[in-house]
Enzyme design. Structure first.
Site: not given
Ligand code: F6R
Length: 240
Positions: A67, A135, A137, A142
């Site tokens: 992303d 959450n 995701h 989401e």
């Molecule tokens: C980032 C991504 C997100 C993160 C998620 C957890 O490329 O795809 O889904 O993996 O938000 O983020 P952290 O690792 O910062 O807790």
């Protein structure tokens, strides 16, 4: 789902890096999909160590990222391009021309289509590293996302904005949308490794592993894949 529970974040990162090494040794020209965020940073440090020790050669791999934010330049220090350069790509021998990202600038609908085409042209992704949001995701899919979702522009939820805005100089600079691979895109990866550490991830990990497969916890769709390994530390794995 295969679950590996370890004691600390460091061990988790070493296990993830080991699985990555196995993949590259088996298929040096693997198509790899990387995540950003805090979860994989230590894994990337382990990969750089292995590269410096001569254990890993990235020269034949092709990379994709899950992303990117919409509407910020790739040179912005909060962009995921910048993150990947600083945390991994600048320190290994991956070829610049083999690095792919979804483009969050310009006509995002067209860019999303192009990204799917590029992945297809490369024969699909072999190995994906995922983190998970509190959450549930994965990438920026989401709650409410479905299995048929492909790469597209997505609205970020308030909880994601709260978690990520700390990285921006001015919290109001945080984009409200991103371009993200869909659940459908991610599930086509041949192998998936999801890493999570810390108490804040414990509920999401429980719902992903034990809950029903449901858009309420987008990561639960991983239950439908036949080669997913979940590596958690004790805190993130305390309910499973
Ligand atoms: C980032 C991504 C997100 C993160 C998620 C957890 O490329 O795809 O889904 O993996 O938000 O983020 P952290 O690792 O910062 O807790």
């Amino acid at each position: 789902m295969k679950i590996i529970k370890v004691d600390t974040h460091k061990t988790l990162s070493q296990v993830c890096a080991f699985m990555f090494e196995e993949q590259i040794n088996k298929k040096p020209n693997s198509k790899i999909c990387f995540a950003t965020g805090s979860s994989p940073v230590q894994t990337y440090i382990e990969l750089i160590k292995k590269y410096n020790q001569g254990l890993l050669d990235f020269s034949q791999i092709t990379t994709f990222n899950l992303d990117e934010y919409v509407g910020i330049p790739t040179t912005n220090k909060c962009s995921y391009h910048y993150f990947m350069d600083g945390n991994l790509f600048n320190h290994i021998n991956v070829k610049r021309e083999n690095i792919n990202f979804p483009n969050g600038n310009g006509n995002v609908v067209e860019e999303a289509k192009k990204y799917e085409e590029i992945i297809k042209k490369h024969g699909g992704i072999d190995f994906t590293i995922l983190g998970i949001g509190t959450n549930g995701h994965i990438a920026f899919n989401e709650p409410g996302s479905t299995i048929s979702d492909r790469t597209r522009e997505v609205q970020l939820t308030q909880s994601t904005i709260e978690s990520n805005k700390i990285y921006f100089d001015k919290p109001s600079d945080m984009p409200l949308t991103a371009i993200s691979m869909g659940i459908g895109t991610i599930l086509e990866s041949k192998k998936i490794v999801l890493i999570a550490s810390g108490t804040s991830k414990a509920n999401a990990i429980r719902d992903m592993v034990l809950g029903p497969v449901s858009p309420e916890c987008p990561a639960s769709f991983l239950q439908l894949h036949n080669d997913v390994t979940v590596i958690v530390d004790e805190e993130a794995g305390k309910y499973i």
